[in-house]
Design a protein around this motif. Structure first.
Motif, short mmCIF file in Angstrom:
data_model
loop_
_atom_site.label_atom_id
_atom_site.label_comp_id
_atom_site.label_asym_id
_atom_site.label_seq_id
_atom_site.Cartn_x
_atom_site.Cartn_y
_atom_site.Cartn_z
N ASP A 26 1.62 -18.36 -5.14
CA ASP A 26 2.45 -17.18 -4.89
C ASP A 26 3.92 -17.60 -4.83
N PRO A 27 4.80 -17.00 -5.65
CA PRO A 27 6.21 -17.42 -5.68
C PRO A 27 6.96 -17.13 -4.38
N ASP A 28 6.39 -16.33 -3.50
CA ASP A 28 7.03 -16.05 -2.22
C ASP A 28 6.47 -16.92 -1.10
N ALA A 29 5.53 -17.79 -1.42
CA ALA A 29 4.87 -18.60 -0.39
C ALA A 29 5.72 -19.81 -0.01
N ILE A 30 5.68 -20.16 1.24
CA ILE A 30 6.28 -21.41 1.73
C ILE A 30 5.16 -22.43 1.79
N TRP A 31 5.36 -23.58 1.16
CA TRP A 31 4.32 -24.61 1.14
C TRP A 31 4.58 -25.59 2.27
N ILE A 32 3.62 -25.67 3.18
CA ILE A 32 3.68 -26.59 4.31
C ILE A 32 2.37 -27.37 4.30
N PRO A 33 2.41 -28.69 4.29
CA PRO A 33 1.17 -29.46 4.24
C PRO A 33 0.32 -29.25 5.49
N ASP A 34 -0.97 -29.34 5.30
CA ASP A 34 -1.92 -29.17 6.39
C ASP A 34 -2.00 -30.47 7.20
N GLY A 35 -2.07 -30.34 8.50
CA GLY A 35 -2.21 -31.52 9.36
C GLY A 35 -0.92 -31.86 10.08
N GLU A 36 -1.06 -32.65 11.11
CA GLU A 36 0.05 -33.10 11.95
C GLU A 36 0.90 -31.95 12.48
N ASP A 37 0.28 -30.78 12.69
CA ASP A 37 1.04 -29.66 13.21
C ASP A 37 0.87 -29.51 14.72
N HIS A 38 -0.13 -30.19 15.29
CA HIS A 38 -0.34 -30.18 16.74
C HIS A 38 -0.34 -28.75 17.29
N ASP A 39 -1.12 -27.88 16.63
CA ASP A 39 -1.25 -26.47 17.02
C ASP A 39 0.06 -25.70 16.91
N GLY A 40 0.90 -26.07 15.99
CA GLY A 40 2.16 -25.37 15.76
C GLY A 40 2.50 -25.44 14.28
N LEU A 41 3.76 -25.46 13.96
CA LEU A 41 4.22 -25.54 12.57
C LEU A 41 4.51 -26.98 12.22
N ASN A 42 3.94 -27.44 11.12
CA ASN A 42 4.22 -28.78 10.63
C ASN A 42 5.69 -28.82 10.23
N ASP A 43 6.47 -29.62 10.91
CA ASP A 43 7.90 -29.68 10.62
C ASP A 43 8.30 -30.98 9.95
N ILE A 44 7.37 -31.59 9.23
CA ILE A 44 7.66 -32.83 8.54
C ILE A 44 8.11 -32.59 7.10
N PHE A 45 7.48 -31.62 6.43
CA PHE A 45 7.82 -31.32 5.05
C PHE A 45 7.55 -29.86 4.74
N ALA A 46 8.38 -29.26 3.91
CA ALA A 46 8.16 -27.88 3.46
C ALA A 46 8.91 -27.66 2.16
N LEU A 47 8.31 -26.87 1.26
CA LEU A 47 8.99 -26.35 0.09
C LEU A 47 9.16 -24.86 0.32
N VAL A 48 10.39 -24.40 0.23
CA VAL A 48 10.71 -23.03 0.62
C VAL A 48 11.39 -22.31 -0.54
N PRO A 49 10.83 -21.16 -0.98
CA PRO A 49 11.52 -20.39 -2.02
C PRO A 49 12.89 -19.93 -1.51
N ARG A 50 13.82 -19.81 -2.42
CA ARG A 50 15.20 -19.42 -2.07
C ARG A 50 15.21 -18.15 -1.20
N ARG A 51 14.30 -17.21 -1.49
CA ARG A 51 14.23 -15.95 -0.74
C ARG A 51 14.05 -16.17 0.76
N TRP A 52 13.32 -17.20 1.14
CA TRP A 52 12.99 -17.45 2.54
C TRP A 52 13.85 -18.55 3.17
N MET A 53 14.83 -19.05 2.45
CA MET A 53 15.62 -20.19 2.92
C MET A 53 16.24 -19.95 4.30
#
Length: 82
Positions: A26-53
């Motif tokens: 989905d071109p509107d999706a933010i890609w965040i890898p699964d794991g190491e989120d410790h019941d929250g948002l994984n803040d190690i890596f993300a690819l973010v479409p310009r729309r959601w920057m």
């Protein structure tokens, strides 16, 4: 088209080839890898479409001032109408 976030302390053991896979999704999706989120948002890596920057990269300030909830509610409402 996309902005990437990567923590400096993260180490790659192989070159990430996910941009090509991300473009199939989905071109509107933010890609965040699964794991190491410790019941929250994984803040190690993300690819973010310009729309959601601004929403993604400004999430902490928006969370604190309450505007994140308003933006998400508006977006979900718009999607429901489509």
């Amino acid at each position: 088209r996309y902005f990437a976030f990567h923590r400096l302390r993260a180490h790659w053991v192989a070159s990430p080839n996910i941009v090509f896979e991300f473009e199939k999704a989905d071109p509107d999706a933010i890609w965040i890898p699964d794991g190491e989120d410790h019941d929250g948002l994984n803040d190690i890596f993300a690819l973010v479409p310009r729309r959601w920057m601004f929403v993604f990269f400004g999430r902490w300030a928006q969370l604190l001032d309450g505007s994140l909830a308003v933006a998400l509610e508006r977006e979900l409402s718009d999607e429901a109408e489509r």
